[in-house]
Design a protein around this motif. Structure first.
Motif, PDB file in Angstrom:
ATOM      1  N   GLN A  39     -50.418   6.781  -6.343  1.00 28.29           N
ATOM      2  CA  GLN A  39     -51.853   6.624  -6.559  1.00 28.29           C
ATOM      3  C   GLN A  39     -52.253   5.150  -6.506  1.00 28.29           C
ATOM      4  N   ILE A  40     -51.374   4.276  -6.983  1.00 30.55           N
ATOM      5  CA  ILE A  40     -51.661   2.839  -6.959  1.00 30.55           C
ATOM      6  C   ILE A  40     -51.654   2.333  -5.522  1.00 30.55           C
ATOM      7  N   ALA A  41     -50.602   2.670  -4.777  1.00 31.68           N
ATOM      8  CA  ALA A  41     -50.474   2.265  -3.374  1.00 31.68           C
ATOM      9  C   ALA A  41     -49.775   3.405  -2.635  1.00 31.68           C
ATOM     10  N   PRO A  42     -50.521   4.180  -1.853  1.00 31.29           N
ATOM     11  CA  PRO A  42     -49.949   5.337  -1.168  1.00 31.29           C
ATOM     12  C   PRO A  42     -48.726   4.976  -0.324  1.00 31.29           C
ATOM     13  N   GLY A  43     -47.684   5.790  -0.465  1.00 28.08           N
ATOM     14  CA  GLY A  43     -46.463   5.597   0.301  1.00 28.08           C
ATOM     15  C   GLY A  43     -45.392   4.788  -0.407  1.00 28.08           C
ATOM     16  N   THR A  44     -45.680   4.274  -1.585  1.00 26.94           N
ATOM     17  CA  THR A  44     -44.717   3.433  -2.301  1.00 26.94           C
ATOM     18  C   THR A  44     -43.539   4.254  -2.806  1.00 26.94           C
ATOM     19  N   VAL A  45     -42.315   3.807  -2.447  1.00 23.09           N
ATOM     20  CA  VAL A  45     -41.111   4.450  -2.969  1.00 23.09           C
ATOM     21  C   VAL A  45     -40.190   3.444  -3.655  1.00 23.09           C
ATOM     22  N   ARG A  46     -40.461   2.150  -3.477  1.00 19.37           N
ATOM     23  CA  ARG A  46     -39.639   1.126  -4.124  1.00 19.37           C
ATOM     24  C   ARG A  46     -40.536  -0.011  -4.558  1.00 19.37           C
ATOM     25  N   VAL A  47     -40.261  -0.542  -5.748  1.00 13.54           N
ATOM     26  CA  VAL A  47     -41.017  -1.679  -6.277  1.00 13.54           C
ATOM     27  C   VAL A  47     -40.026  -2.776  -6.635  1.00 13.54           C
ATOM     28  N   ALA A  48     -40.234  -3.953  -6.062  1.00 13.93           N
ATOM     29  CA  ALA A  48     -39.408  -5.119  -6.392  1.00 13.93           C
ATOM     30  C   ALA A  48     -40.248  -6.052  -7.248  1.00 13.93           C
ATOM     31  N   VAL A  49     -39.680  -6.494  -8.365  1.00 13.98           N
ATOM     32  CA  VAL A  49     -40.376  -7.385  -9.296  1.00 13.98           C
ATOM     33  C   VAL A  49     -39.463  -8.577  -9.563  1.00 13.98           C
ATOM     34  N   ALA A  50     -40.010  -9.782  -9.405  1.00 13.67           N
ATOM     35  CA  ALA A  50     -39.211 -10.984  -9.656  1.00 13.67           C
ATOM     36  C   ALA A  50     -40.060 -12.021 -10.376  1.00 13.67           C
ATOM     37  N   ARG A  57     -45.985 -22.921 -14.065  1.00  9.16           N
ATOM     38  CA  ARG A  57     -46.560 -21.748 -14.732  1.00  9.16           C
ATOM     39  C   ARG A  57     -45.786 -20.504 -14.325  1.00  9.16           C
ATOM     40  N   PRO A  58     -45.412 -19.674 -15.292  1.00 13.70           N
ATOM     41  CA  PRO A  58     -44.682 -18.447 -14.950  1.00 13.70           C
ATOM     42  C   PRO A  58     -45.582 -17.447 -14.221  1.00 13.70           C
ATOM     43  N   ARG A  59     -45.045 -16.873 -13.192  1.00 17.62           N
ATOM     44  CA  ARG A  59     -45.739 -15.858 -12.397  1.00 17.62           C
ATOM     45  C   ARG A  59     -44.785 -14.702 -12.157  1.00 17.62           C
ATOM     46  N   THR A  96     -37.199 -10.868 -17.245  1.00 16.84           N
ATOM     47  CA  THR A  96     -36.978 -12.266 -16.865  1.00 16.84           C
ATOM     48  C   THR A  96     -35.977 -12.364 -15.716  1.00 16.84           C
ATOM     49  N   VAL A  97     -35.442 -11.236 -15.277  1.00 19.07           N
ATOM     50  CA  VAL A  97     -34.550 -11.196 -14.123  1.00 19.07           C
ATOM     51  C   VAL A  97     -35.186 -10.295 -13.063  1.00 19.07           C
ATOM     52  N   PRO A  98     -34.891 -10.533 -11.793  1.00 17.18           N
ATOM     53  CA  PRO A  98     -35.458  -9.679 -10.744  1.00 17.18           C
ATOM     54  C   PRO A  98     -35.007  -8.233 -10.915  1.00 17.18           C
ATOM     55  N   ARG A  99     -35.926  -7.319 -10.718  1.00 17.51           N
ATOM     56  CA  ARG A  99     -35.656  -5.888 -10.863  1.00 17.51           C
ATOM     57  C   ARG A  99     -36.160  -5.146  -9.636  1.00 17.51           C
TER      58      ARG A  99
END
Length: 129
Positions: A39-50, A57-59, A96-99
């Motif tokens: 619903q957030i973004a159609p077609g999404t099957v993987r999310v990378a967060v770093a 400044r932390p982002r 605080t680590v990439p996921r």
């Protein structure tokens, strides 16, 4: 007389029922998160967060990826919504680590390939050079 002793072991049927209940709850959780990501973004099957640091400044960098490995067009609002969803779904995770989260399996893992060592984003890897 012989009095039967009570054991503190649960019968196998109780363990099987509880295991099945946990499996159904896990399956429901995976389906709900996958549906909300779609619903957030159609077609999404993987999310990378770093996590990143930009101008002291932390982002947080978030990438939404489809089943073919292509990046889904991600706006700032979509990235924030996906990261917020995962942060609420996995409150015990160390962000605080990439996921990377796989919506097909429901697995949240540390993303070891998030950034090349040459960029110097990982202080521990930079110390080895």
């Amino acid at each position: 007389m012989n009095a039967p002793e009570r054991t503190h072991r649960r019968p196998r049927a109780v363990l099987a029922i509880r295991g099945a209940q946990r499996a159904r709850a896990r399956t429901r959780f995976v389906r709900v998160v996958a549906r909300q990501l779609d619903q957030i973004a159609p077609g999404t099957v993987r999310v990378a967060v770093a996590p990143l640091v930009v101008n002291s400044r932390p982002r947080t960098w978030v990438e939404l990826v489809d089943a073919d490995g292509r990046s889904v067009g991600t706006s700032r609002d979509q990235a924030a919504a996906a990261h917020g969803l995962l942060a609420r779904a996995f409150p015990e995770a160390d962000w605080t680590v990439p996921r990377v989260y796989d919506a097909r399996t429901g697995d949240l893992a540390v993303d070891l390939l998030a950034a090349p060592v040459a960029l110097g984003l990982d202080a521990a890897a930079g110390a080895d050079q």
